[in-house]
Design an enzyme around this catalytic site. Structure first.
Site, mmCIF file in Angstrom:
data_model
loop_
_atom_site.group_PDB
_atom_site.id
_atom_site.type_symbol
_atom_site.label_atom_id
_atom_site.label_comp_id
_atom_site.label_asym_id
_atom_site.label_seq_id
_atom_site.Cartn_x
_atom_site.Cartn_y
_atom_site.Cartn_z
ATOM 1 C CE LYS A 1 5.401 2.388 -2.550
ATOM 2 N NZ LYS A 1 4.275 2.035 -1.665
ATOM 3 C CD GLU B 1 -2.201 5.491 -4.108
ATOM 4 O OE1 GLU B 1 -2.984 5.134 -5.002
ATOM 5 O OE2 GLU B 1 -1.407 4.708 -3.550
ATOM 6 C CB SER C 1 11.741 -0.648 0.604
ATOM 7 O OG SER C 1 11.930 0.556 1.319
#
Lengths: 404, 271
Positions: A96, A118, A385
């Protein structure tokens, strides 16, 4: 003969990937989105901006992330060689941050003083809070109250970083409602606020810019596999919630037809139970959160609640580029259940000493299914990830273990 | 001429302004909605905006969001909402009704089927909150061909080119969102509304109604003075929320809430 599309030409100038994508938001946001698009198209060719981004990715995020050959896991499963793209080793523990570093730089260049985000699992919230702290920006993170409860370590992390976490109690109280709430904040504070969307969904230009910032993963993979394997891999696999880690890994490799790609959705309790989060597998095209894509909706067009053990995949929509890649057949999409993901989670921890995120465990579980049917000179790259520290409470609870 | 344009032209001839109340269909129960519509007309409504509940009303504030949730408890569907308009039309052939909602339920029903059913039920206009002009070129003609007016939103952030583009596809009226924010937001700056409405009027002759932030007689009359009409939503829906457990009182309460706005607007028009 079918000529494959030029994948780099999408989205088109209206923000469409074939019939998907676009900009379905209320009028107030249309002009700010157009300005954001204009600024991004300019900055992504600006050498100074790109140099700053590269510098952040290298010295702050810690890129490139390693490509790791999981030899013991390969031995345990048999068949194809398993490689892990170690996005879990990034600063903040997931892919991210590749995107938040980029968007925060955009915010800075646009003169915004406040960012909002969010979050579902909390990884994007943490990554946003992190970069906000570093750039001295105010940060507000919207999070469904159900996720606040199941991801409490990340909530605390965000607070330590100086962010305000706003629990969202509307609707299904998960990621989709957090996104609604962030959009409401943005429409109200659009003058000084930059909305850092955490996935490749939302109105144009977000699916494009989030993809571009995450594409560093696939670009590294091209030279890493050539160095370490001597050629490109046979199969890439990544989990798909909104789909940012998957598109980041897939996109730079789309022009190579010999590289097969499989996105893995959250099958929850099983597709047949209806309790899942797999819109590409079991949904239909619709409009949600500013873009046309596959969504999970009932026969009246109302968006329905989703289920996944992994908060980061618990979302009823998916990035529009994935919808299009599914339709044109370039990427295959499938799902694995909560139980399959959990089994893979444990196997990786024991075989390699790596605790993966529950999200990433879905991609691992798929690799486990297909590796034995492939020859040992075939190579699978799994996008690892994120790391699983945030999930230990969820897993302990599920397995009846008390940690307090 | 459409029923909406007929009403707005008539008001303009009398130098009066349109009062356009909004309620969410199915809130707090589907069987109450038609009664509410009649009550709003009795209190002086010129046009009714009927909200189609959606699970993810991104552009709405907490008040209308909760109204959607209350309506969806009873699974109020787009088909049912169209049915409510048909029922309303049995005793009111005069008051235009605009359906306001989000795109997904309409696409789920099928655009052409929706347009046909809406027209047959006596719906006059459609406002899709998450459909701006860029995505509308395939959508609006289907509605227009069915004889439905396409209402578009304009916002403080809309530059002249967007206003012109909306005016080109729009009919009936344009809905000017008075502030940057969601429905039910607090502050309303009448001077900036007046300036923007004047700018819009410089670009198009389509009437401009103003919504967001109008909560009482005073704000209604102030906004009416600088526009062609006022839209009142959250203030009415908040009344429903407050008294949701006294369904028998609700129609009267809505009337009591709306009537003073009508009176203040008409007094303003005279004075």
């Amino acid at each position: 003969m079918n000529v494959p599309p030029d994948y780099s030409a999408f989205p088109d100038t209206r923000g469409h990937f074939g019939p998907y994508g676009g900009r379905f938001v209320s009028e107030t946001l249309m002009e700010p989105l157009r300005r954001l698009e204009e600024a991004y198209l300019r900055l992504r060719k600006d050498p100074a901006f790109l140099a700053e981004l590269d510098d952040d990715l290298k010295h702050y995020v810690g890129r490139p992330s390693p490509l790791y050959h999981a030899r013991r896991l390969t031995q345990a499963w048999g068949g194809a060689q398993i490689w892990l793209k170690r996005e879990d080793l990034n600063h903040t523990g997931a892919h991210k941050v590749n995107n938040t570093v980029g968007q925060a730089l955009l915010a800075k260049h646009l003169g915004k003083t406040r960012i909002i985000a969010e979050t579902g699992a909390g990884q994007h919230g943490v990554a946003s809070a992190t970069i906000a702290a570093r750039l001295g920006l105010k940060c507000v993170v919207y999070m469904g109250i159900e996720d606040v409860e199941r991801q409490s370590p990340n909530v605390y992390r965000m607070k330590l970083l100086g962010a305000q976490v706003v629990p969202v109690t509307s609707g299904t109280r998960t990621l989709k409602d957090a996104l609604n709430e962030a959009m409401r904040d943005w429409v109200t504070n659009v003058d000084d606020t930059f909305y850092v969307i955490g996935t490749v969904a939302g109105p144009h230009p977000y699916p494009m810019l989030v993809r571009d910032f995450n594409s560093v993963v696939g670009r590294e993979l091209i030279w890493q596999t050539r160095d370490q394997i001597g050629r490109l891999p046979d199969l890439l696999t990544a989990c798909v919630g909104g789909g940012s880690n998957a598109i980041g890994m897939f996109h730079p490799l789309l022009p190579f037809p010999d590289v097969r790609m499989v996105g893995v959705e959250a099958g929850g309790d099983g597709i047949e139970t209806g309790r899942h989060a797999a819109p590409l597998t079991a949904g239909k095209p619709g409009v949600l959160h500013g873009n046309r894509t596959y969504v999970m909706a009932d026969e009246d067009g109302q968006i329905i609640g989703t289920h996944s053990v992994s908060a980061g995949l618990d979302y009823p929509g998916v990035g529009p580029e994935h919808a299009w890649l599914k339709d044109v057949g370039r990427v295959e999409y499938t799902s694995v259940t909560d139980d399959e993901a959990l089994a893979a989670f444990h196997e990786l921890a024991r075989a390699e000493g790596i605790i993966p995120a529950l999200e990433s465990s879905h991609a691992l579980a798929y690799a486990k299914k297909v590796a034995p049917g492939m020859a040992s000179d075939r190579h699978i790259v799994v996008n690892l990830s994120g790391r699983g520290d945030k999930d230990i409470f969820t897993i302990a609870k599920r397995e009846g273990i008390s940690l307090t | 001429m459409s029923r909406i344009s007929g009403v707005l032209d008539g008001l303009r001839a009398k130098q009066r302004k349109a009062l356009i109340p909004y309620i969410t269909a199915g809130d707090p129960h589907p069987r109450l909605t038609v009664g509410f519509m009649h009550a709003l007309v009795q209190a002086g409504a010129d046009i009714i905006e009927l909200g189609v509940p959606f699970s993810d009303p991104m552009a709405d504030g907490p008040v209308i969001q909760l109204a959607c949730e209350r309506a969806l408890v009873h699974r109020t569907s787009l088909r049912q909402v169209i049915g409510m308009v048909a029922e309303f039309r049995r005793t009111d052939a005069r008051t235009p009704v605009v359906l306001m909602g989000y795109l997904n339920p309409i696409e789920s029903m099928g655009l052409e089927r929706f347009a046909q059913a809406a027209r047959e039920a006596g719906v006059d206009g459609v406002l899709v909150v998450d459909l701006a002009v860029e995505e509308a070129p395939e959508f609006s003609p289907v509605l227009s061909q069915a004889g439905l007016d396409c209402i578009f939103l304009l916002a403080p952030t809309s530059p002249p080119a967007r206003i012109a583009a909306a005016a080109k596809l729009a009919s009936g009226y344009l809905y000017y969102v008075s502030l940057k924010g969601v429905t039910g937001a607090a502050t309303l700056d009448v001077a900036s509304v007046a300036a923007k409405v004047a700018e819009i009027r410089g670009i198009t002759r389509i009437p401009v109604a103003v919504g967001f932030g109008i909560r009482d007689a005073q704000s209604a009359s102030a906004v009416a003075a600088v526009s062609d009409g006022v839209i009142v939503g959250s203030a009415l829906v908040a009344e429903i929320e407050r008294h949701q457990n006294e369904p028998e009182r609700l129609a009267g309460l809505l009337r009591d809430k709306l009537a003073p706005m009508r009176a203040a607007m008409d007094a303003g028009a005279v004075g």
